[in-house]
Scaffold this motif. Sequence first.
Motif, mmCIF file in Angstrom:
data_model
loop_
_atom_site.group_PDB
_atom_site.id
_atom_site.type_symbol
_atom_site.label_atom_id
_atom_site.label_comp_id
_atom_site.label_asym_id
_atom_site.label_seq_id
_atom_site.Cartn_x
_atom_site.Cartn_y
_atom_site.Cartn_z
ATOM 1 N N ILE A 146 76.719 4.897 85.502
ATOM 2 C CA ILE A 146 75.730 5.750 86.495
ATOM 3 C C ILE A 146 74.794 6.221 85.876
ATOM 4 C CG2 ILE A 146 75.810 7.465 88.637
ATOM 5 C CD1 ILE A 146 78.356 5.600 88.460
ATOM 6 N N SER A 147 73.494 6.096 86.321
ATOM 7 C CA SER A 147 72.160 6.736 85.998
ATOM 8 C C SER A 147 71.874 7.924 86.875
ATOM 9 C CB SER A 147 71.115 5.825 86.131
ATOM 10 O OG SER A 147 70.087 6.656 85.679
ATOM 11 N N THR A 148 71.838 9.274 86.160
ATOM 12 C CA THR A 148 71.594 10.349 86.777
ATOM 13 C C THR A 148 70.230 10.649 86.706
ATOM 14 O OG1 THR A 148 71.862 11.475 84.706
ATOM 15 C CG2 THR A 148 73.637 11.431 85.913
ATOM 16 N N ASP A 149 69.292 9.529 86.302
ATOM 17 C CA ASP A 149 67.807 9.743 86.353
ATOM 18 C C ASP A 149 67.008 8.805 87.299
ATOM 19 O OD1 ASP A 149 65.774 11.060 83.666
ATOM 20 O OD2 ASP A 149 64.983 10.225 85.515
ATOM 21 N N ALA A 150 65.969 9.071 87.660
ATOM 22 C CA ALA A 150 65.484 8.165 88.347
ATOM 23 C C ALA A 150 64.057 7.580 87.917
ATOM 24 C CB ALA A 150 64.715 8.528 89.956
ATOM 25 N N GLY A 151 63.888 7.732 86.508
ATOM 26 C CA GLY A 151 62.739 7.406 85.583
ATOM 27 C C GLY A 151 61.886 8.532 85.418
ATOM 28 N N PRO A 152 61.018 8.163 84.596
ATOM 29 C CA PRO A 152 59.912 9.198 84.237
ATOM 30 C C PRO A 152 59.253 10.000 85.517
ATOM 31 C CG PRO A 152 59.555 7.277 82.996
ATOM 32 C CD PRO A 152 60.428 6.936 84.049
ATOM 33 N N GLU A 153 59.289 9.102 86.586
ATOM 34 C CA GLU A 153 58.394 9.837 87.888
ATOM 35 C C GLU A 153 59.351 11.064 88.470
ATOM 36 O OE1 GLU A 153 61.055 6.385 89.201
ATOM 37 O OE2 GLU A 153 59.579 6.583 87.556
ATOM 38 N N ILE A 154 60.598 11.309 87.922
ATOM 39 C CA ILE A 154 61.395 12.404 88.609
ATOM 40 C C ILE A 154 61.000 13.787 87.694
ATOM 41 C CG2 ILE A 154 63.352 12.145 87.013
ATOM 42 C CD1 ILE A 154 65.131 13.194 89.504
ATOM 43 N N TRP A 155 60.521 13.361 86.245
ATOM 44 C CA TRP A 155 60.172 14.766 85.574
ATOM 45 C C TRP A 155 58.751 14.904 85.947
ATOM 46 C CZ3 TRP A 155 63.496 17.205 82.923
ATOM 47 C CH2 TRP A 155 64.791 16.592 82.623
ATOM 48 N N SER A 156 57.927 14.119 86.212
ATOM 49 C CA SER A 156 56.517 14.467 86.886
ATOM 50 C C SER A 156 56.712 15.239 88.170
ATOM 51 C CB SER A 156 55.841 13.271 87.291
ATOM 52 O OG SER A 156 55.452 12.548 85.936
ATOM 53 N N LYS A 157 57.724 14.785 89.137
ATOM 54 C CA LYS A 157 57.934 15.434 90.245
ATOM 55 C C LYS A 157 58.417 17.067 90.113
ATOM 56 C CE LYS A 157 58.801 15.886 94.719
ATOM 57 N NZ LYS A 157 57.635 15.820 96.056
ATOM 58 N N ARG A 158 59.487 17.152 88.983
ATOM 59 C CA ARG A 158 59.817 18.309 88.904
ATOM 60 C C ARG A 158 58.644 19.278 88.396
ATOM 61 N NH1 ARG A 158 65.046 15.548 86.019
ATOM 62 N NH2 ARG A 158 66.334 15.864 87.598
ATOM 63 N N LEU A 159 57.881 18.668 87.561
ATOM 64 C CA LEU A 159 56.616 19.534 86.887
ATOM 65 C C LEU A 159 55.669 19.923 88.186
ATOM 66 C CD1 LEU A 159 55.590 20.698 84.307
ATOM 67 C CD2 LEU A 159 54.014 18.732 84.191
ATOM 68 N N GLU A 160 55.523 19.162 89.134
ATOM 69 C CA GLU A 160 54.631 19.372 90.302
ATOM 70 C C GLU A 160 55.364 20.561 91.141
ATOM 71 O OE1 GLU A 160 54.712 15.625 92.463
ATOM 72 O OE2 GLU A 160 52.993 14.666 90.963
ATOM 73 N N LEU A 161 56.757 20.462 91.343
ATOM 74 C CA LEU A 161 57.404 21.344 92.092
ATOM 75 C C LEU A 161 57.053 22.879 91.203
ATOM 76 C CD1 LEU A 161 60.445 19.538 92.775
ATOM 77 C CD2 LEU A 161 58.742 20.595 94.753
ATOM 78 N N LEU A 162 57.300 22.821 89.728
ATOM 79 C CA LEU A 162 57.188 23.947 89.450
ATOM 80 C C LEU A 162 55.793 24.602 89.301
ATOM 81 C CD1 LEU A 162 58.862 25.878 87.360
ATOM 82 C CD2 LEU A 162 58.150 24.601 85.666
ATOM 83 N N ARG A 163 54.668 23.706 89.351
ATOM 84 C CA ARG A 163 53.366 24.095 89.631
ATOM 85 C C ARG A 163 53.186 24.656 90.838
ATOM 86 N NH1 ARG A 163 48.761 19.769 89.525
ATOM 87 N NH2 ARG A 163 49.753 19.213 91.498
ATOM 88 N N ASP A 164 53.656 23.959 92.017
ATOM 89 C CA ASP A 164 53.434 24.713 93.463
ATOM 90 C C ASP A 164 54.023 26.029 93.341
ATOM 91 O OD1 ASP A 164 52.544 22.194 93.948
ATOM 92 O OD2 ASP A 164 54.568 21.517 94.925
ATOM 93 N N VAL A 165 54.949 26.362 92.781
ATOM 94 C CA VAL A 165 55.557 27.680 92.858
ATOM 95 C C VAL A 165 54.931 28.561 91.866
ATOM 96 C CG1 VAL A 165 57.544 29.348 92.128
ATOM 97 C CG2 VAL A 165 57.802 26.825 92.991
ATOM 98 N N VAL A 166 54.184 28.203 90.806
ATOM 99 C CA VAL A 166 53.510 28.776 89.908
ATOM 100 C C VAL A 166 52.122 28.155 89.669
ATOM 101 C CG1 VAL A 166 53.430 30.284 87.833
ATOM 102 C CG2 VAL A 166 55.733 29.582 88.551
ATOM 103 N N PRO A 167 51.120 28.427 90.456
ATOM 104 C CA PRO A 167 50.050 27.538 90.542
ATOM 105 C C PRO A 167 49.030 27.688 89.361
ATOM 106 C CG PRO A 167 50.375 28.466 92.701
ATOM 107 C CD PRO A 167 51.215 29.143 92.159
ATOM 108 N N GLY A 168 49.224 28.917 88.752
ATOM 109 C CA GLY A 168 48.389 29.086 87.529
ATOM 110 C C GLY A 168 48.998 28.767 86.358
ATOM 111 N N THR A 169 50.015 27.911 86.214
ATOM 112 C CA THR A 169 50.766 27.473 85.125
ATOM 113 C C THR A 169 49.706 26.654 84.258
ATOM 114 O OG1 THR A 169 53.016 27.465 86.052
ATOM 115 C CG2 THR A 169 52.622 26.251 84.100
ATOM 116 N N SER A 170 49.581 27.084 83.017
ATOM 117 C CA SER A 170 48.782 26.412 81.991
ATOM 118 C C SER A 170 49.681 25.999 80.867
ATOM 119 C CB SER A 170 47.701 27.090 81.646
ATOM 120 O OG SER A 170 47.870 28.258 80.922
#
Length: 335
Positions: A146-170
């Motif tokens: 079983i793969s628990t990952d959807a490829g590199p795009e899932i990590w980009s999605k997680r980062l986008e979600l984090l930025r949505d919560v903390v817009p000023g993240t640098s």
Amino acid sequence: MRRREFIYLIGGSAAATWPARVRAQQPSKFFRIAIVHASAPVAEMMTDTGSPRFIALFKELRRLGYVEGQNVVFERYSAAGQNYSSELANEVVRHKPDLILTTSSRWALNFKAATTAIPIVGLMADPVAFGVVDSLAHPGGNITGISTDAGPEIWSKRLELLRDVVPGTSRAGFLASRFGWETPFAVGLRVAAERMGISLIGPPLDAPLLEAEYRRVFDAMLQGRADALIVSDAPEHFTYRKLIVELAATGGLPAIYPYHEQAEVGDLMAYGPDLLDVYRRAAGYVDQILKGTKAGEMPIYLPVKFDLVVNMKAAKAIGLTIPPTLLARADEVIE
């Protein structure tokens, strides 16, 4: 690494020393399954008293007809977060189980090198990217899972979600081992971060991945002025999930994690597959192989649903306001 440094338990009892008359009472078809985890204590891998994911695994195996002590014995191994030495893999193979179930891409690679005969079911990230198999549809050899990952795009999605919560993240801390920093998904994550104007900072975790090492890395991230935290899917992080949540909360770091179960112990957000479902599906793979299907002929299963979980209590604890639009997208909100 010396053998005594590994934690090893056979089915909760010394099966190899059972009296002949007891063994004779077992069904004629008796299987031995080795379960290997990089860091989970053996106590978490028990049939009825372990962690929810292992309980789900054993419950599904029982439903499929595999009852511990009657027609199957489980050999439980933990590397206790020490390292990914091939010695433990060789130790497991020497016991000649009928099947090996392992819970990381790196351990799947170790077993791939240790045996071409014993079938292996791996709960892995991206098995193609990690070189475990050549194809998801046709793994070949003696490995599937079983793969628990959807490829590199899932990590980009997680980062986008984090930025949505903390817009000023640098500057976002990336909690991963040294190996994790060099994986294909980490490369993709860095590219996505650069595109968003975010710097990923470490340092990497070095073995052994124990409490003191997590504290060292968190201290360094805070000194490096991290605004937020993204946690990799290394199995050690799941074992130390309570510690990681505690350190992130103490440092005031909004964090996103890969699994729902991590949100339940107090993290801010999680985005990923349902681990209980993953472990139940692993039981199905075990069943098919023990009934004669060749592992290499079974396609790698890819989860089709990834859930977003938001923990409002964690958000309030660090004074963070979750955007209503993100709450509306969440599959579950923990109050």
